[in-house]
Motif scaffolding. Sequence first.
Motif: not given
Length: 298
Positions: A178-180, A233-241, A288-298
Motif C-alpha cells: 500500500a502507499p507509503q 473519513l476515507i472511502d476505502w472501497d472507493g477513490e480514497r480521496g 509535512l503531515a498534510r503533504r504526506a497523507l495527500g501523496r499517499a492517498l493520491s
Amino acid sequence: MTTHAPRTAQSVTLPDSLDEAVAALTAMPAAVPVAGGTDLMTSVNRGRLRPAGLVGLGRISEIRGWRYQDGHALLGAGLTHARMGRPDFAALIPALAASARAAGPPQIRNAGTLGGNIASAAPTGDCLPVLAALEADLVIAGPGGARREIPVSHLLAGRELLGPAELIGFVRVPLLHAPQVFLKATGRTGPGRATASVAVVLDPARRGVRCAVGAIAPMPLRPLEAERWIASLIDWDGERGLADEALAAFGEYVAAACIPDPVPAAPGEEPEALPPAVLHLRRTVAALARRALGRALS
C-alpha cells in the motif's frame, strides 16, 4: 607544543556470523560492536568514547540482505542506507527507501546501516519514524544462539533494552503493499539532519492510517487519535480521496498532538504562549503531515 594521538581500541575482532559476534561480545563485555561507524567513530574521534575493543560486523553476510517470511520482509541490520535506497528495495518498502535516500551525503549512506540507525536511537534518525509507522519488530540475537523479538518502538522508548552481548540481527517489517510516504524538513538546502520528519503508511486491509513524527522528540511520536479520525473519513472501497480541508485538519491534528499547547493558566494569570520557534516547528509538522497523507492517498 606536543600532540597526542587518541588511544586506539585494545583489540579488534572480525566475526563471520551473528553468533560469532555475540560470542565475541560475551568474551569481552567491554567491547563495542561497529558496522558503518558513522556515529561510533565520531564519538571516538572526539574523545567521548574509548572502547576497550571493537567487534566489527562488516563480514557478516547474513545481515547484509533481506528475505521474505510470512508476509513480512526480514531485513538484515547490516543493510546500508545506499542499498535500501535502490529501486528494487523501494518497490518493497517505499517509505523506508525514501528515508534511506534522505539519510545524508553519499559517504554516510554508503557506510551507515539500518541496525546502527536503530541502536544509536538519535532523535533525527530518518529510518526511525518509518519503522514506527510500519510497527516493525526487531529480532535480537543473544548468547547460545538465542533469538527474541521486540517491537522497535519498545527499544526506542526504553521499555525494553538490549541485554549483555545482545545484538540487533534483523528488522521484521510487514509488507502492506500500500502507499507509503516519508517527508522531512531540514535547516538547510540539500541532505542534512531533520528538524522534523513524518512517515505516513496506509493499511487498506485494516482500513487504517499510520503516522509517525520524528526529530521533534527523543523518539518517534504516534498521533493515534489523529490516525483513527482520518481513517474514518476515507472511502476505502472507493477513490480514497479527501478534500483539502480534511488534509489540512489532519496536519493540524497531528501537529497539536505532538506539540501541544501550554497548560491553561489559572484564573487571573496571563495565558502562556508557545515560543515563536516552537510555533514554527508545529507549522512544519502540520505541513509535512498534510503533504504526506495527500501523496499517499493520491
